[in-house]
Structures are given as C-alpha cells and as structure tokens.
Design a protein around this motif. Structure first.
Motif, short mmCIF file in Angstrom:
data_model
loop_
_atom_site.label_atom_id
_atom_site.label_comp_id
_atom_site.label_asym_id
_atom_site.label_seq_id
_atom_site.Cartn_x
_atom_site.Cartn_y
_atom_site.Cartn_z
N ALA A 3 3.96 -13.28 7.81
CA ALA A 3 4.13 -14.26 6.56
C ALA A 3 4.75 -12.94 6.01
O ALA A 3 4.89 -12.48 4.96
N ALA A 4 3.44 -11.61 6.47
CA ALA A 4 3.62 -10.16 5.72
C ALA A 4 4.16 -9.22 5.62
O ALA A 4 4.93 -8.73 4.71
N VAL A 5 4.55 -9.34 6.75
CA VAL A 5 6.12 -8.52 7.34
C VAL A 5 7.50 -9.66 6.83
O VAL A 5 7.86 -9.39 6.61
N GLU A 6 7.55 -10.50 6.82
CA GLU A 6 8.26 -11.02 5.68
C GLU A 6 8.47 -10.52 5.05
O GLU A 6 9.74 -10.92 3.69
N LEU A 7 7.39 -10.90 4.43
CA LEU A 7 7.19 -10.45 2.76
C LEU A 7 7.67 -9.48 2.32
O LEU A 7 7.99 -8.89 1.06
N VAL A 11 10.18 -7.44 -1.16
CA VAL A 11 9.59 -6.83 -1.74
C VAL A 11 9.03 -4.88 -1.96
O VAL A 11 8.67 -4.21 -2.56
N GLY A 12 9.03 -4.39 0.04
CA GLY A 12 8.18 -3.71 -0.48
C GLY A 12 6.89 -3.43 1.04
O GLY A 12 6.53 -4.25 0.44
N ALA A 13 7.24 -2.28 1.79
CA ALA A 13 5.93 -2.43 2.86
C ALA A 13 5.14 -1.98 1.64
O ALA A 13 3.69 -2.24 1.64
N VAL A 16 2.87 -5.08 -0.30
CA VAL A 16 2.63 -5.76 0.48
C VAL A 16 1.12 -5.05 1.23
O VAL A 16 0.33 -5.81 1.08
N ASP A 17 0.97 -4.15 1.22
CA ASP A 17 0.56 -3.08 1.44
C ASP A 17 -0.40 -3.32 1.20
O ASP A 17 -2.16 -2.99 0.73
N SER A 18 -0.56 -2.73 0.05
CA SER A 18 -1.50 -3.27 -1.73
C SER A 18 -2.00 -4.28 -1.84
O SER A 18 -3.41 -4.52 -2.02
N ALA A 19 -0.89 -5.57 -1.69
CA ALA A 19 -1.94 -7.13 -1.86
C ALA A 19 -2.80 -7.24 -0.85
O ALA A 19 -3.43 -8.05 -1.38
N LEU A 20 -1.80 -6.94 1.07
CA LEU A 20 -3.38 -6.69 1.46
C LEU A 20 -4.70 -6.44 1.28
O LEU A 20 -5.46 -6.78 1.35
N SER A 21 -4.39 -4.77 0.69
CA SER A 21 -5.91 -4.44 0.35
C SER A 21 -7.18 -5.50 -0.87
O SER A 21 -8.10 -5.11 -1.04
N ARG A 22 -5.76 -5.39 -1.97
CA ARG A 22 -6.85 -6.43 -2.45
C ARG A 22 -6.78 -7.95 -2.12
O ARG A 22 -8.12 -8.34 -2.10
N ALA A 23 -6.06 -8.71 -1.04
CA ALA A 23 -7.16 -10.06 -0.47
C ALA A 23 -8.20 -9.88 0.61
O ALA A 23 -8.92 -10.76 0.42
N ALA A 24 -8.46 -8.71 1.31
CA ALA A 24 -9.53 -8.19 2.04
C ALA A 24 -10.33 -7.87 0.71
O ALA A 24 -11.51 -8.42 0.83
#
Length: 78
Positions: A3-7, A11-13, A16-24
């Motif tokens: 899902a992260a790769v598709e997103l 919106v750009g890597a 998503v990388d920033s959002a993954l950091s926030r999620a973690a």
C-alpha cells in the motif's frame, strides 16, 4: 508495504517516507492510517502562516504569576 508503494506512485516517495516515519513514531499502522496521515500532512502543508507552538511563540510570559495560586492568605504572607 504494498500500500505504501502504491501510495508513493500518487504522492511521491518522500511524502510517503515522511508519513511512514510519523506512523512509526505514533504506532499507527492500522488499515487506512497511512493514507490518512498523508492526506493530513498534504492538506496542512499548503497552509501559510502555520505557527508551531514552542517557547518562542508562547503567550505566557512565565509561571511567576501562578506562584501563589491555591494557597490561602495566611500561607501567602508567611
């Protein structure tokens, strides 16, 4: 991660990388959390004049005014 790769394709890597950091940081990995974080950050990133609350933007000059709060007159005069 699929899902992260598709997103990221939309919106750009970096977003998503920033959002993954926030999620973690907040432990948010339920279904729909990552798109919600991306949507929130892309919506608020466009706002201008956004001020982050910190000591340099505080409306409170200090805590000295609260020193006697909760004490009685007899305690305050001693």
């Amino acid at each position: 991660m699929t899902a992260a790769v598709e997103l990221a394709a939309f919106v750009g890597a970096a977003t998503v990388d920033s959002a993954l950091s926030r999620a973690a940081e907040s432990g948010r990995f339920a279904e729909g959390d990552l798109p919600a974080i991306v949507a929130h950050h892309t919506a608020t990133a466009a706002e201008t004049g956004l001020v982050v609350a910190d000591e340099s933007h505080s409306a409170q000059p200090g805590t000295a005014a609260w020193a006697g709060f909760g004490s009685t007159s007899a305690e305050a005069s001693s």
